[in-house]
Design a protein around this motif. Structure first.
Motif, short mmCIF file in Angstrom:
data_model
loop_
_atom_site.label_atom_id
_atom_site.label_comp_id
_atom_site.label_asym_id
_atom_site.label_seq_id
_atom_site.Cartn_x
_atom_site.Cartn_y
_atom_site.Cartn_z
N PHE A 242 0.82 -1.21 0.00
CA PHE A 242 0.00 0.00 0.00
C PHE A 242 0.86 1.27 0.00
O PHE A 242 0.32 2.37 -0.02
N SER A 243 2.17 1.11 0.05
CA SER A 243 3.07 2.27 0.11
C SER A 243 3.41 2.75 -1.29
O SER A 243 3.44 1.97 -2.24
N ARG A 244 3.67 4.04 -1.39
CA ARG A 244 4.07 4.60 -2.68
C ARG A 244 5.05 5.74 -2.44
O ARG A 244 5.09 6.34 -1.37
N LEU A 245 5.85 6.01 -3.45
CA LEU A 245 6.78 7.12 -3.38
C LEU A 245 6.01 8.44 -3.30
O LEU A 245 4.97 8.61 -3.93
N ALA A 246 6.55 9.36 -2.53
CA ALA A 246 5.96 10.69 -2.39
C ALA A 246 7.06 11.65 -1.99
O ALA A 246 8.16 11.23 -1.61
N LEU A 247 6.78 12.92 -2.08
CA LEU A 247 7.67 13.92 -1.51
C LEU A 247 7.21 14.18 -0.09
O LEU A 247 6.06 14.60 0.13
N VAL A 248 8.06 13.94 0.84
CA VAL A 248 7.77 14.16 2.26
C VAL A 248 8.61 15.34 2.72
O VAL A 248 9.83 15.24 2.80
N GLY A 249 7.98 16.46 2.95
CA GLY A 249 8.72 17.68 3.25
C GLY A 249 9.63 18.09 2.11
O GLY A 249 10.68 18.67 2.32
N GLY A 250 9.24 17.77 0.87
CA GLY A 250 10.02 18.16 -0.30
C GLY A 250 11.11 17.19 -0.69
O GLY A 250 11.81 17.42 -1.67
N SER A 251 11.26 16.08 0.03
CA SER A 251 12.31 15.11 -0.24
C SER A 251 11.69 13.74 -0.46
O SER A 251 10.65 13.42 0.12
N PRO A 252 12.30 12.88 -1.31
CA PRO A 252 11.72 11.56 -1.56
C PRO A 252 11.50 10.76 -0.28
O PRO A 252 12.39 10.63 0.55
N GLY A 253 10.28 10.25 -0.13
CA GLY A 253 9.91 9.44 1.02
C GLY A 253 8.79 8.50 0.62
O GLY A 253 8.56 8.25 -0.56
#
Length: 294
Positions: A242-253
């Protein structure tokens, strides 16, 4: 088009920028949204007659609103990270789609990344220090415009930002470039989905630190070392699909959104020399509802 509608449309153009300003000053996605809405009310009431730089004017309005909110808080963080002084509380982490890395306009808004490490350091700053640093160093607002906002002389305002800059420089770890970070986080996700514990361990620095924030009253904790962190990560292999790449605080997370649309967790990564040296997991249901930027 009416004057009110024109102003509303202009405000919406600047909304992502204003939300970024408010988030960096306040460290809370919910508070940032409230500050932006308050700024709209104030801007609409004042009108734009005589305003030459609308973006700069709106930035100072949201900065003042955010400063007032900061000053109204009864406490602020005294220590920057884990250890005896860590209170188990991670900052709110704004999540945006990872494809915005390829959007020049968004890159301009997110030109200074706001990972969990930076947000925690910002939480230790006095309100005026934080506002001066964020507005000047991250959004290029001139000190001449910041000084009246924080009610300081121009030299004193410069000193506020200088002190904050030193604290940030001393506490926030250096990282690899964004492309390398994205590659490492993608590999972490692939290993988790495959249940590849050995592959995941290979991505971790031997001295990696994992911070988990489950919310008030829950067992928030800090784990250190590749074996301990991998053991914790293994518990979440089942939800990795269920996880996917995202920008977390502007950085890859990573963001984990389960089938009913509920945000289950947000993971922020610190990557240095091709290995993960820090992972910050926010899994507080009370704060996860507002992490996805609109």
């Amino acid at each position: 088009m009416s004057t009110d509608q024109l102003m509303a449309d202009q405000f919406e153009t600047f909304r992502p920028h204003l939300r970024a300003v408010a988030y960096r000053v306040l460290g809370s996605t919910a508070d940032a949204e409230d500050a932006v809405q308050d700024a709209w009310v104030r801007a609409h009431a004042a009108g734009t007659a005589g305003v030459e730089n609308l973006g700069g004017w709106l930035t100072t309005i949201v900065g003042r609103v955010a400063l007032n909110l900061l000053r109204s808080r009864s406490t602020r963080r005294e220590t920057a990270w884990e250890g005896p002084g860590w209170d188990g509380h991670l900052p709110g982490l704004l999540v945006t789609p990872v494809d915005e890395l390829d959007d020049p306009e968004r890159r301009a808004v997110e030109s200074d990344e706001v990972g969990a490490a930076l947000m925690v350091v910002l939480d230790t700053l006095a309100p005026a220090e934080r506002v001066a640093f964020v507005l000047h160093d991250q959004f290029a607002v001139p000190f001449e415009e910041i000084a009246p906002l924080v009610d300081r002389s121009l030299p004193a305002t410069r000193q506020l930002a200088s002190r904050a800059r030193r604290k940030v420089r001393d506490a926030v770890p250096a990282q690899d470039d964004v492309a390398r970070r994205r590659e490492v986080v993608s590999a972490y996700l692939a290993a988790s989905r495959a249940g590849d514990l050995e592959g995941l361990v290979a991505l971790l620095d031997p001295e990696v630190t994992l911070r988990l924030d489950y919310g008030p009253g829950e067992l928030s904790r800090v784990l250190r070392g590749a074996a301990a962190v991998a053991g914790q990560a293994r518990l979440h292999f089942g939800t990795a699909r269920f996880s996917r790449l995202a920008l977390v605080g502007g950085s890859p997370g990573l963001v984990t959104v389960v089938e009913d649309g509920t945000v289950y967790s947000v993971l922020a990564f610190t990557v240095r020399d091709g290995r993960v040296v820090g992972i910050d997991i926010l899994s507080d249901p009370e704060r996860l509802g507002g992490v996805l930027a609109r």
